[in-house]
Enzyme design. Structure first.
Site, PDB file in Angstrom:
ATOM      1  CG  MET A   3     137.229 -39.039  23.683  1.00 19.54           C
ATOM      2  SD  MET A   3     137.925 -40.654  24.534  1.00 19.54           S
ATOM      3  CE  MET A   3     139.411 -40.250  23.538  1.00 19.54           C
ATOM      4  N   GLY A   4     132.945 -39.886  23.191  1.00 16.62           N
ATOM      5  CA  GLY A   4     131.824 -40.469  23.283  1.00 16.62           C
ATOM      6  C   GLY A   4     131.105 -40.845  21.953  1.00 16.62           C
ATOM      7  CD  GLU A  38     134.965 -38.559  20.484  1.00 15.68           C
ATOM      8  OE1 GLU A  38     136.304 -38.370  20.496  1.00 15.68           O
ATOM      9  OE2 GLU A  38     134.517 -39.633  20.500  1.00 15.68           O
ATOM     10  CG  LEU A  88     143.813 -35.311  29.653  1.00 17.22           C
ATOM     11  CD1 LEU A  88     143.900 -34.096  29.665  1.00 17.22           C
ATOM     12  CD2 LEU A  88     145.091 -36.084  30.574  1.00 17.22           C
ATOM     13  CD  GLN A  89     136.894 -37.391  27.587  1.00 20.39           C
ATOM     14  OE1 GLN A  89     135.798 -37.000  27.519  1.00 20.39           O
ATOM     15  NE2 GLN A  89     137.791 -37.016  26.319  1.00 20.39           N
ATOM     16  NE  ARG A  90     140.991 -43.665  26.007  1.00 24.21           N
ATOM     17  CZ  ARG A  90     141.090 -44.184  24.804  1.00 24.21           C
ATOM     18  NH1 ARG A  90     139.742 -44.056  24.122  1.00 24.21           N
ATOM     19  NH2 ARG A  90     142.153 -44.156  24.062  1.00 24.21           N
ATOM     20  N   GLY A  99     138.496 -49.069  23.674  1.00 26.98           N
ATOM     21  CA  GLY A  99     139.075 -47.964  24.292  1.00 26.98           C
ATOM     22  C   GLY A  99     139.043 -48.339  25.843  1.00 26.98           C
ATOM     23  CG  ASP A 135     132.047 -44.061  24.142  1.00 19.71           C
ATOM     24  OD1 ASP A 135     132.891 -43.293  24.752  1.00 19.71           O
ATOM     25  OD2 ASP A 135     132.519 -44.679  22.962  1.00 19.71           O
TER      26      ASP A 135
HETATM   27  O1  F6P Z   1     135.536 -46.462  22.869  1.00 18.74           O
HETATM   28  C1  F6P Z   1     135.528 -45.247  23.843  1.00 18.74           C
HETATM   29  C2  F6P Z   1     136.095 -44.406  23.126  1.00 18.74           C
HETATM   30  O2  F6P Z   1     137.062 -43.679  24.275  1.00 18.74           O
HETATM   31  C3  F6P Z   1     135.531 -43.024  22.399  1.00 18.74           C
HETATM   32  O3  F6P Z   1     134.872 -42.191  23.187  1.00 18.74           O
HETATM   33  C4  F6P Z   1     136.428 -42.616  21.344  1.00 18.74           C
HETATM   34  O4  F6P Z   1     135.816 -41.883  20.357  1.00 18.74           O
HETATM   35  C5  F6P Z   1     137.140 -43.869  21.111  1.00 18.74           C
HETATM   36  O5  F6P Z   1     137.114 -44.738  22.044  1.00 18.74           O
HETATM   37  C6  F6P Z   1     138.762 -43.334  20.707  1.00 18.74           C
HETATM   38  O6  F6P Z   1     139.380 -44.482  20.526  1.00 18.74           O
HETATM   39  P1  F6P Z   1     140.828 -44.516  20.428  1.00 18.74           P
HETATM   40  O7  F6P Z   1     141.840 -44.723  21.602  1.00 18.74           O
HETATM   41  O8  F6P Z   1     140.875 -46.101  19.730  1.00 18.74           O
HETATM   42  O9  F6P Z   1     141.346 -43.479  19.293  1.00 18.74           O
END
Ligand code: F6P
Length: 415
Positions: A190-191, A247, A302-304, A15, A146
């Site tokens: 997330m996390g 989540e 949005l958070q990432r 991610g 995370d």
């Molecule tokens: O690996 C970080 C992360 O953002 C997690 O917090 C989240 O559950 C996951 O990736 C979501 O992954 P993807 O973008 O592959 O659905």
């Protein structure tokens, strides 16, 4: 005089974060400054490498402005993947293919920017390399919102995501107070199986904001009936209730709360289920049982990707871990990941070091129990003292026509 080095390749995996490209710049700049010949980028990580999808980064990063734009560009510039290599003893063919591609490109140094799944790739490639007498050096560069990587004090990407979550939670709490009626706002963060990011919602509690009313991390089993009682109790004294949940919260039997919904489950190569819908599920339950107004807000991607609100501490460290990985590999290290070691909180001092990737790959670091309150519905002051230095200061976006400007990779396929 600058020593002449061989070719370098760098990839991004897992991610994305708002500052992952700062690590890419850290690898690129440091490698070039230390005499690397060609610095290649893998498009979509190891998965793209297997299809020979690589670019010469010097054709992409052409000026100091490009460097500044790339640092401020969210998502993984090179594209990402969630690709699991087989165990070496199970299937050697894929390794032979990868090493043939790397040898044909005369690669001597391989960098992978990622989280615990991506460190599994570095672990396997460095093991195979040693077993087969290859001289390619493999180094991991940490990143994940995370914050669940072992051995490192924290991970680049986390501080910026936490800053965004703290800020936007304040705004959501303010918004929740607008009507003179009862309401519950459920925020989903997330996390995965670690609550580091969800705990960041507590940053909203400050002089001008009372903060969320409850925070539920995945480290503590979630009891839906207890939760309903707690919401009802809060409504006895206040109208607007705001709750942050991870989540990844699970009920006592181990099922994720989001599995209680009728979502379609997507599972990636590492067996990770896409976690989404817990806030909507709980908001629906409250609305049905109490008739009160509810809203479910999933911060989701949005958070990432909020690069307009990064933490300067975070983006600087993201660059530093990229540089430190290059330095270590050029000095002969392999099978390691760069870690951050906190020397002090105030003033905040943090240095880089390297650590055996075998002790990091596939391990999830959880929030310690003592950093969660006894009732299991909030984080403690110690948690907040840990996180606060990581969200400090800003790096202003470079604006064009009223919007942040990014550097984007034209070699990406989106077809
Ligand atoms: O690996 C970080 C992360 O953002 C997690 O917090 C989240 O559950 C996951 O990736 C979501 O992954 P993807 O973008 O592959 O659905």
């Amino acid at each position: 005089m600058k020593e002449i080095r061989g070719n370098v390749i760098v990839g991004q995996s897992g991610g994305p974060t708002a500052v992952i490209n700062s690590s890419l710049v850290g690898v690129y700049k440091t490698a070039k400054d230390r005499g690397a010949n060609i610095v290649y980028g893998m498009l979509h990580g190891i998965q793209g490498l297997l299809e020979n999808r690589v670019v010469d980064l010097s054709g992409h990063i052409k000026s100091d402005l490009d460097i500044e734009l790339l640092k401020r560009t969210p998502s993984s510039y090179l594209g990402s993947c969630r690709y699991k290599l087989p165990e070496i003893q199970e299937d050697q063919e894929i390794y032979k293919k990868i090493f043939k591609i790397l040898d044909d490109m005369e690669i001597e140094y391989f960098f992978y920017i990622g989280g615990n799944d991506s460190m599994d790739t570095i672990k396997k490639l460095s093991d195979y390399s040693i077993l087969n007498g290859s001289r390619i050096r493999f180094m991991g560069v940490p990143k994940t919102i995370d914050n669940d990587l072992a051995a490192t004090d924290h991970t680049p990407g986390y501080g910026s995501a936490a800053k965004y979550i703290g800020s936007i939670t304040k705004e959501v709490i303010r918004d929740g107070l607008v009507y003179d009626q009862q309401s519950v706002t459920m925020i989903e963060i997330m996390g995965r199986n670690a609550g580091w990011l969800t705990g960041a919602a507590a940053l909203a509690k400050c002089e001008d904001c009372e903060g969320p009313d409850m925070i539920f991390l995945p480290e503590i089993p979630f009891n839906i009936e207890d939760f309903m009682k707690k919401v009802a109790k809060l409504h006895e004294r206040k109208k607007s209730v705001v709750v942050a949940i991870s989540e990844g919260i699970r009920v006592e039997d181990g099922r994720y709360v989001c599995e209680l919904t009728d979502n379609v489950d997507y599972v990636d190569a590492f067996g990770h289920r896409q976690l989404t819908g817990a806030a909507r599920f709980l908001a629906g339950r409250i609305a049905r049982d109490t008739g009160c107004k509810t809203r479910a807000i999933e911060f989701s991607s949005l958070q990432r990707c909020a690069s307009h609100m990064v933490s300067r501490v975070d983006i600087t460290e993201a660059y530093q871990v990229g540089g430190a990985a290059v330095k270590a590999a050029f000095e002969g290290e392999t099978g390691k990941m760069v870690i951050l070691k906190r020397i002090s909180d105030d003033p905040y001092i943090c240095v880089t070091d390297i650590y055996d990737v075998h002790k990091i790959a596939n391990i999830e670091k959880k929030v310690p129990r003592e950093w969660i309150n006894e009732e299991g519905d909030y984080v403690t002051e110690a948690f907040l003292s840990y996180i606060r230095p990581l969200i400090q200061a800003e790096l202003t976006p470079i604006m064009a026509d009223g919007l942040p400007r990014h550097l984007y990779c034209q070699d990406h396929r989106n077809e």
